[in-house]
Design a protein around this motif. Structure first.
Motif, short mmCIF file in Angstrom:
data_model
loop_
_atom_site.label_atom_id
_atom_site.label_comp_id
_atom_site.label_asym_id
_atom_site.label_seq_id
_atom_site.Cartn_x
_atom_site.Cartn_y
_atom_site.Cartn_z
N ILE A 139 6.81 -2.94 14.86
CA ILE A 139 5.96 -4.14 14.71
C ILE A 139 4.48 -3.79 14.94
O ILE A 139 3.59 -4.46 14.43
N LEU A 140 4.21 -2.74 15.68
CA LEU A 140 2.83 -2.32 15.93
C LEU A 140 2.10 -1.95 14.64
O LEU A 140 0.88 -1.94 14.59
N LYS A 142 2.78 -3.48 11.62
CA LYS A 142 3.05 -4.54 10.64
C LYS A 142 1.88 -4.79 9.69
O LYS A 142 2.04 -4.77 8.47
N GLY A 143 0.70 -5.02 10.23
CA GLY A 143 -0.45 -5.32 9.39
C GLY A 143 -0.76 -4.20 8.41
O GLY A 143 -0.98 -4.45 7.21
N SER A 144 -0.76 -2.97 8.88
CA SER A 144 -1.06 -1.82 8.02
C SER A 144 0.02 -1.64 6.96
O SER A 144 -0.28 -1.31 5.81
N ILE A 145 1.27 -1.83 7.35
CA ILE A 145 2.38 -1.64 6.41
C ILE A 145 2.35 -2.68 5.30
O ILE A 145 2.50 -2.35 4.12
N LEU A 146 2.13 -3.93 5.66
CA LEU A 146 2.14 -4.99 4.65
C LEU A 146 1.03 -4.80 3.62
O LEU A 146 1.20 -5.17 2.45
N LYS A 147 -0.07 -4.20 4.01
CA LYS A 147 -1.16 -3.92 3.06
C LYS A 147 -0.74 -2.87 2.03
O LYS A 147 -1.30 -2.81 0.94
N LEU A 148 0.22 -2.03 2.40
CA LEU A 148 0.64 -0.93 1.53
C LEU A 148 1.91 -1.23 0.74
O LEU A 148 2.39 -0.37 0.00
N LYS A 149 2.45 -2.43 0.88
CA LYS A 149 3.71 -2.76 0.23
C LYS A 149 3.56 -2.65 -1.29
O LYS A 149 2.71 -3.31 -1.89
N PRO A 150 4.39 -1.80 -1.91
CA PRO A 150 4.31 -1.63 -3.37
C PRO A 150 4.69 -2.91 -4.11
O PRO A 150 5.54 -3.68 -3.65
N GLY A 151 4.08 -3.09 -5.26
CA GLY A 151 4.36 -4.26 -6.09
C GLY A 151 5.30 -3.90 -7.22
O GLY A 151 6.27 -3.16 -7.04
N MET A 152 4.97 -4.37 -8.40
CA MET A 152 5.82 -4.16 -9.58
C MET A 152 5.97 -2.68 -9.94
O MET A 152 6.96 -2.29 -10.53
N LEU A 170 12.16 -3.69 7.33
CA LEU A 170 11.32 -3.91 8.51
C LEU A 170 10.95 -5.38 8.65
O LEU A 170 10.95 -5.92 9.76
N GLU A 171 10.64 -6.04 7.53
CA GLU A 171 10.29 -7.47 7.59
C GLU A 171 11.45 -8.29 8.17
O GLU A 171 11.23 -9.22 8.94
#
Length: 183
Positions: A139-140, A142-152, A170-171
């Protein structure tokens, strides 16, 4: 210490289809640390990380050395080797002793996650696999990971697809935690 022989034995075993696991004795552990203290070329570092990756026992004695390298890593190949060694000699070793990974390690991973290295799909996948092993401590990031979440684009790249799946896992892990410290 002749770590070159250990490395060659591992490579020989791998080439012949064996598992290539070794048990490091206390003298070998001290020898590897002494070699590391003197400074390593990239090739020497890769060989030592190979030895650590194929050692049978997780050992926190290598934690500070691996963290130091993580703080300075500049290329994908070395990053992936370091993450492999981190899984065993930082995350697994700490868990075996009943502790979470060190703050030094977590900070180093967060810095890499926010660096250009994390934008490479294979690197991101390895980072996420490593982070996932930290359990709820993930969870530490979270913010950085969500910015990198791949899209289509994740439909067409195996690393992006795997990264997206790990982030979704993780979510789900984070869902019971309202917001989290960085979310």
């Amino acid at each position: 210490m002749d770590y070159q022989k250990l490395y060659e034995d591992i490579i020989s075993d791998l080439k012949s289809g064996k598992r290539a696991l070794i048990r490091l004795n206390p003298d070998q552990i001290e020898g590897l640390k002494q070699v590391w203290e003197k400074g390593l070329t990239k090739e020497e570092l890769h060989k030592i990380l190979c030895i650590l990756d194929h050692s049978m026992d997780a050992n926190l004695e290598f934690s500070s050395y691996i963290c130091r390298e993580l703080k300075e890593v500049a290329d994908s190949e070395t990053l992936i080797y370091l993450l492999g060694a981190s899984s065993k000699h930082i995350i697994e070793a700490a868990a075996k002793d009943g502790f979470p990974p060190s703050g030094e390690f977590m900070t180093a991973i967060k810095n890499i996650l926010e660096s250009p290295l994390a934008k490479e799909p294979e690197n991101l996948e390895w980072l996420l696999r490593t982070i996932e092993q930290t359990g709820m401590k993930s969870i530490l990031f979270k913010g950085s990971i969500l910015k990198l979440k791949p899209g289509m684009g994740s439909l067409f790249n195996q690393h992006k697809k795997a990264s997206k799946e790990i982030i979704e896992l993780l979510e789900k892990r984070w869902a019971p935690i309202k917001g989290g410290p960085l979310g």
